[in-house]
Design a protein around this motif. Structure first.
Motif, mmCIF file in Angstrom:
data_model
loop_
_atom_site.group_PDB
_atom_site.id
_atom_site.type_symbol
_atom_site.label_atom_id
_atom_site.label_comp_id
_atom_site.label_asym_id
_atom_site.label_seq_id
_atom_site.Cartn_x
_atom_site.Cartn_y
_atom_site.Cartn_z
ATOM 1 N N TRP A 221 0.859 -1.183 0.000
ATOM 2 C CA TRP A 221 0.000 0.000 0.000
ATOM 3 C C TRP A 221 0.900 1.239 0.000
ATOM 4 O O TRP A 221 1.890 1.296 0.735
ATOM 5 N N TYR A 222 0.509 2.214 -0.822
ATOM 6 C CA TYR A 222 1.286 3.443 -0.948
ATOM 7 C C TYR A 222 0.415 4.648 -0.620
ATOM 8 O O TYR A 222 -0.771 4.672 -0.927
ATOM 9 N N LYS A 223 1.038 5.645 -0.035
ATOM 10 C CA LYS A 223 0.393 6.925 0.233
ATOM 11 C C LYS A 223 1.041 7.961 -0.680
ATOM 12 O O LYS A 223 2.273 8.038 -0.763
ATOM 13 N N GLN A 224 0.220 8.732 -1.377
ATOM 14 C CA GLN A 224 0.756 9.750 -2.266
ATOM 15 C C GLN A 224 0.094 11.088 -1.972
ATOM 16 O O GLN A 224 -1.100 11.261 -2.205
ATOM 17 N N GLU A 225 0.873 12.007 -1.462
ATOM 18 C CA GLU A 225 0.378 13.361 -1.229
ATOM 19 C C GLU A 225 0.487 14.145 -2.534
ATOM 20 O O GLU A 225 1.273 13.791 -3.428
ATOM 21 N N LEU A 226 -0.280 15.195 -2.634
ATOM 22 C CA LEU A 226 -0.386 15.967 -3.867
ATOM 23 C C LEU A 226 0.992 16.430 -4.346
ATOM 24 O O LEU A 226 1.740 17.079 -3.607
ATOM 25 N N GLY A 227 1.336 16.067 -5.569
ATOM 26 C CA GLY A 227 2.604 16.488 -6.155
ATOM 27 C C GLY A 227 3.824 15.755 -5.645
ATOM 28 O O GLY A 227 4.952 16.111 -5.991
#
Lengths: 111, 112
Positions: A35-41
């Motif tokens: 599982w990955y978390k991606q914040e904006l940009g």
């Protein structure tokens, strides 16, 4: 090839509540589920993973469960905080090969 | 430890032009991946290298995309000629023996 479906596409929760994101996969050869978390940009960041020989894994407020028979796995975030707001992606892989990603869940934690 | 490095961070080109992206993985990571992430979508694997050999390039549009990792360390991804639909973020990731991928900051490509 593998097909990974992810639900819901958007999720809003009150701070302190729990959030659950679910993914299904189609290829029984898949045995690694990150599982990955991606914040904006920003770049995707690995937050937790599970392998097919384990049914559940926990790391502080984050847990992942895997049901091999039903071919689905879920991310559980407890005691959510505003900084948990981001897009979360699940993925499935066969021994670190052929990573297939879900379509993402945009999580908003409301203070 | 140093993370995955990518350059350039941004690139704007006109359609039919060519472009190249560079990636330097984490030291000691044998596996290197290139992904295409279109806005609002999950990353899509383009090609995977194990050392300097290709493990999987089944989703690489080979008529216009090419990639190499000649010495088993850094890698380049090229698009020639570019199309409007190639506008995306190109992410490089590397992994060691435990499959855990670490992503670089990405290159945002805009094709006009």
């Amino acid at each position: 090839g593998e097909n990974v479906e992810q639900h819901p596409s958007t999720l809003s929760v009150q701070e302190g509540d729990s959030a659950v994101i679910k993914c299904t996969y189609s290829d029984s050869a898949s045995n690694y589920f990150p599982w990955y978390k991606q914040e904006l940009g920003k770049r995707p960041q690995l937050i937790i993973d599970i392998r097919s020989n384990v049914g559940e894994k926990k790391d502080q407020r984050i847990a992942v469960t895997l049901n091999k028979t039903a071919k689905h796995f879920s991310l559980h975030i407890t005691e959510t905080q505003p900084e948990d707001s981001a897009v979360y992606f699940c993925a499935a892989s066969n021994n670190g090969n052929q990573f297939y990603f879900g379509t993402g869940t945009s999580l908003t934690v409301i203070p | 430890e140093a993370g995955v490095a990518q350059s350039p961070r941004y690139k704007i080109i006109e359609k039919r032009q060519s472009v190249a992206f560079w990636c330097n993985p984490i030291s000691g990571h044998a596996t290197l991946y290139w992904y295409q992430q279109i806005l609002g979508q999950g990353p899509k694997l383009l090609i995977q290298f194990q050392n300097n050999g290709v493990v999987d390039d089944s989703q690489l549009p080979k008529d216009r995309f090419s990639a190499e990792r000649l010495k088993g360390v850094d890698s380049t991804l090229k698009i020639q000629p570019a199309k409007l639909e190639d506008s995306a973020v190109y992410l490089c990731a590397s992994a060691g023996l435990a499959y855990e991928q670490y992503f670089g900051p990405g290159t945002r490509l805009t094709v006009t």
